[in-house]
Scaffold this active site. Sequence first.
Site, short mmCIF file in Angstrom:
data_model
loop_
_atom_site.label_atom_id
_atom_site.label_comp_id
_atom_site.label_asym_id
_atom_site.label_seq_id
_atom_site.Cartn_x
_atom_site.Cartn_y
_atom_site.Cartn_z
N GLU A 17 2.64 2.70 -61.05
CA GLU A 17 2.17 1.55 -62.16
C GLU A 17 3.41 1.41 -62.47
O GLU A 17 3.97 0.34 -62.94
CB GLU A 17 1.35 2.35 -63.33
CG GLU A 17 1.35 1.22 -64.36
CD GLU A 17 1.08 2.21 -65.33
OE1 GLU A 17 0.58 3.67 -65.10
OE2 GLU A 17 1.62 1.59 -66.74
N ASP A 33 4.77 -2.48 -62.31
CA ASP A 33 5.27 -3.22 -64.20
C ASP A 33 7.24 -3.43 -64.03
O ASP A 33 6.42 -4.56 -64.28
CB ASP A 33 5.26 -1.78 -65.16
CG ASP A 33 5.72 -1.88 -66.34
OD1 ASP A 33 4.88 -2.91 -67.11
OD2 ASP A 33 6.92 -2.25 -66.87
N ASP A 51 -3.55 -1.32 -65.56
CA ASP A 51 -2.67 -0.11 -65.26
C ASP A 51 -2.38 -0.41 -63.03
O ASP A 51 -1.76 0.12 -62.59
CB ASP A 51 -2.40 1.40 -65.88
CG ASP A 51 -2.08 1.47 -66.83
OD1 ASP A 51 -1.76 0.42 -68.00
OD2 ASP A 51 -2.25 2.71 -67.43
N GLU A 68 -0.83 -3.08 -61.74
CA GLU A 68 0.57 -3.38 -61.59
C GLU A 68 0.57 -2.30 -60.57
O GLU A 68 1.30 -1.88 -59.74
CB GLU A 68 0.84 -2.48 -62.39
CG GLU A 68 0.86 -3.11 -64.36
CD GLU A 68 1.19 -2.86 -65.55
OE1 GLU A 68 2.12 -3.72 -66.04
OE2 GLU A 68 2.04 -1.54 -65.65
#
Lengths: 226, 226
Positions: free
Chosen positions: A39, A43, A112, A115
Amino acid sequence: MDALESLQQSVGYHFREQPLLLQALTHRSAGARHNERLEFLGDAALNFVVAAKLFARFPKVSEGDLSRMRARLVREETLAEIAGKIALADSLILGPGEIRSGGARRDSIRADALEAVIGAAFLDGGFSAAERIVAQLVEPLMTDDLGGEELRDPKTRLQEFLQGQGRPVPVYTLVAEKGQAHERRFVARCSVPGAEATEAEDGSRRKAEQQAAALMLVQLQVAVRG
Amino acid sequence: MDALESLQQSVGYHFREQPLLLQALTHRSAGARHNERLEFLGDAALNFVVAAKLFARFPKVSEGDLSRMRARLVREETLAEIAGKIALADSLILGPGEIRSGGARRDSIRADALEAVIGAAFLDGGFSAAERIVAQLVEPLMTDDLGGEELRDPKTRLQEFLQGQGRPVPVYTLVAEKGQAHERRFVARCSVPGAEATEAEDGSRRKAEQQAAALMLVQLQVAVRG
């Protein structure tokens, strides 16, 4: 077709290493090989790819507005919505506690995991794989009205607001210039009949006026609501 | 060799489109084609490439610690230092005001220009160009002690702190367990003779203890300084 296969079709990328995809879908409640590191990676990948796409698509938009547009696209709410569209919840791997408490419906868990899938795609197929997923899922949201209300400049918005109430237009005056030539500061005042004048200071006269307009707008909007 | 040529050697990437590099080096004080949009792009590229490199280099480090390590590498101070090493200031294009006031020495102007150069490289040569600059300039800073003091766990640091003062080791007790099985919360207490006990709550007992230790550490350090 099983959920994993269908998910890969929806995101527009097929993983060479399926275990990597499985890890991206694994919430920390479900075990040691969970998706938190992916994640972190995803991100960053998402933020960058979205930045690059906005940069190319909006050649005249300032960096501040690009940054606001991006924030809108990568925030949890937007990502959870995308995750909803591609039924990502059907493939989530959660621990028993999260399953009982309906974790698959939680925005944060979905966002999450999305990502993490992007991060995993980067590891699996390089930058172009991450790019493909963002092109498939996020790029369609990069419409001309993405900027929306907030990105229009405060002076324009103030004028429209006053017109909407049948009131006269605001008047801007320069009330002070401070500092030496190379670090001049401008203090602008925004006056509207029947309201307390607002003032703002900036290194650019135009920006000082915009800020004074923004303050006036806030003041008038509070008055309307109150 | 002129400054621009030398800069390109230092960053490890030679631009096909020199105007793009020039724009990356142009501060907004110097004109309309300045580097602010490129800085937005480069900041995102830098964050991602650093994330990817840290992810690969530290396979056992948690996402929280990776994130702290990255923050250390991409903060203005670090970037300005890198800019100093490669004499980026020699190639900066500033407006007359900024030149007089010594803008080329300002950390923010240097750091922003470095980010803009990375953004420009991405436009000029794709992801691998941005990657090359980060590999050349930032990767050498990714040493094993990058985590440093802050990344060591609070219980270890508290114990070392107390030993350093010749005091007894702390005692941890579990003072409460709340919630149902799938959402259990733990309240841990950290006790040190002669100090007020600290308490913290978390979904993991270990983390609750770490947090209580962190609070104790803060309290004792304040007492030492006070």
